[in-house]
Scaffold this motif. Structure first.
Motif, PDB file in Angstrom:
ATOM      1  N   PHE A  20      48.860 -31.241  -2.649  1.00  0.00           N
ATOM      2  CA  PHE A  20      50.088 -31.892  -3.086  1.00  0.00           C
ATOM      3  C   PHE A  20      50.003 -33.396  -2.894  1.00  0.00           C
ATOM      4  O   PHE A  20      50.448 -34.171  -3.735  1.00  0.00           O
ATOM      5  CB  PHE A  20      51.308 -31.327  -2.363  1.00  0.00           C
ATOM      6  N   LEU A  62      48.113 -34.669  -5.739  1.00  0.00           N
ATOM      7  CA  LEU A  62      48.934 -34.633  -6.940  1.00  0.00           C
ATOM      8  C   LEU A  62      49.930 -35.787  -6.950  1.00  0.00           C
ATOM      9  O   LEU A  62      50.166 -36.405  -7.997  1.00  0.00           O
ATOM     10  CB  LEU A  62      49.676 -33.301  -7.051  1.00  0.00           C
ATOM     11  N   THR A 119      45.747 -30.492 -13.405  1.00  0.00           N
ATOM     12  CA  THR A 119      46.185 -29.970 -12.112  1.00  0.00           C
ATOM     13  C   THR A 119      46.695 -28.537 -12.273  1.00  0.00           C
ATOM     14  O   THR A 119      47.270 -28.194 -13.306  1.00  0.00           O
ATOM     15  CB  THR A 119      47.298 -30.835 -11.503  1.00  0.00           C
ATOM     16  N   ASP A 126      49.119 -27.025 -10.787  1.00  0.00           N
ATOM     17  CA  ASP A 126      50.564 -26.889 -10.664  1.00  0.00           C
ATOM     18  C   ASP A 126      51.269 -27.629 -11.791  1.00  0.00           C
ATOM     19  O   ASP A 126      50.744 -28.586 -12.345  1.00  0.00           O
ATOM     20  CB  ASP A 126      51.050 -27.471  -9.326  1.00  0.00           C
ATOM     21  N   LEU A 171      53.631 -30.311 -13.018  1.00  0.00           N
ATOM     22  CA  LEU A 171      54.048 -31.592 -12.464  1.00  0.00           C
ATOM     23  C   LEU A 171      55.133 -32.187 -13.341  1.00  0.00           C
ATOM     24  O   LEU A 171      55.020 -32.203 -14.560  1.00  0.00           O
ATOM     25  CB  LEU A 171      52.883 -32.577 -12.405  1.00  0.00           C
ATOM     26  N   ALA A 207      56.011 -31.022  -7.811  1.00  0.00           N
ATOM     27  CA  ALA A 207      54.953 -30.065  -8.131  1.00  0.00           C
ATOM     28  C   ALA A 207      55.560 -28.678  -8.000  1.00  0.00           C
ATOM     29  O   ALA A 207      56.155 -28.350  -6.970  1.00  0.00           O
ATOM     30  CB  ALA A 207      53.776 -30.227  -7.178  1.00  0.00           C
ATOM     31  N   ARG A 231      54.735 -24.657  -8.187  1.00  0.00           N
ATOM     32  CA  ARG A 231      53.694 -23.625  -8.170  1.00  0.00           C
ATOM     33  C   ARG A 231      54.365 -22.275  -8.389  1.00  0.00           C
ATOM     34  O   ARG A 231      55.276 -21.900  -7.656  1.00  0.00           O
ATOM     35  CB  ARG A 231      52.971 -23.637  -6.837  1.00  0.00           C
TER      36      ARG A 231
END
Length: 173
Positions: free
Chosen positions: A18, A21, A64, A66, A68, A165, A167
């Protein structure tokens, strides 16, 4: 609070991921916002180098794992990646410029602006969200999914922004 299903501490790996990110989001936001001003003052070879860097940043942002989202202090979505599209069912064009509450189930929407305002004024509120929180997200088709949300606050010359983020943890619950 009704919005939060449960607190969930992240593993060290998730925290590290994270953090990376957030760094990508911060760099992307800064690059994208300053692009035109810089382009007006550099020569053609520098412009090409900037275009290449921007393309790499876009690739990282979209690669990425996740979803975003970047939103401004008023809660308007300013950026989103392809994972957000896949998870939530909205196209990027449908999300950009919309309030972040678009992605919340109806029963939670009215409470969210107050929580957003708390995060705008309290670093402690952002840290709590940054720990990873399990919430419900609303997809374009109206279905809901369980997501773990991590949040970081980004202060720039252009104002306050938040990188989120998401998930998908539907299968874990």
């Amino acid at each position: 609070q009704a919005i939060f299903a449960e607190w969930r501490r992240d593993s060290r790996i998730h925290n590290l991921m994270f953090g990376a990110l957030c760094l990508i989001a911060i760099l992307g936001l800064l690059v994208f916002q300053r692009r035109q001003r810089v382009f007006d003052t550099v020569d053609e070879s520098q412009k090409q180098a900037l275009r290449t860097s921007e393309a790499h940043l876009h690739s990282l942002f979209d690669a990425t794992p996740d979803a975003l989202l970047i939103s401004d202090a008023q809660g308007m979505i300013t950026m989103a990646n392809r994972q957000a599209e896949r998870l939530l069912g909205y196209t990027l064009d449908e999300m950009i410029g919309q309030p972040i509450e678009l992605l919340l189930p109806d029963r939670f929407r009215s409470a969210h602006p107050a929580l957003r305002a708390q995060c705008a004024t309290s670093q402690q509120a952002v840290r709590r969200m940054g720990e990873g929180l399990t919430v419900k997200a609303r997809r374009k088709d109206g279905s809901e999914c369980d997501v773990e949300v991590s949040l970081c606050r980004i202060e720039t010359d252009q104002g306050l922004f938040f990188a989120s983020a998401l998930r998908d943890i539907t299968e874990r619950i």
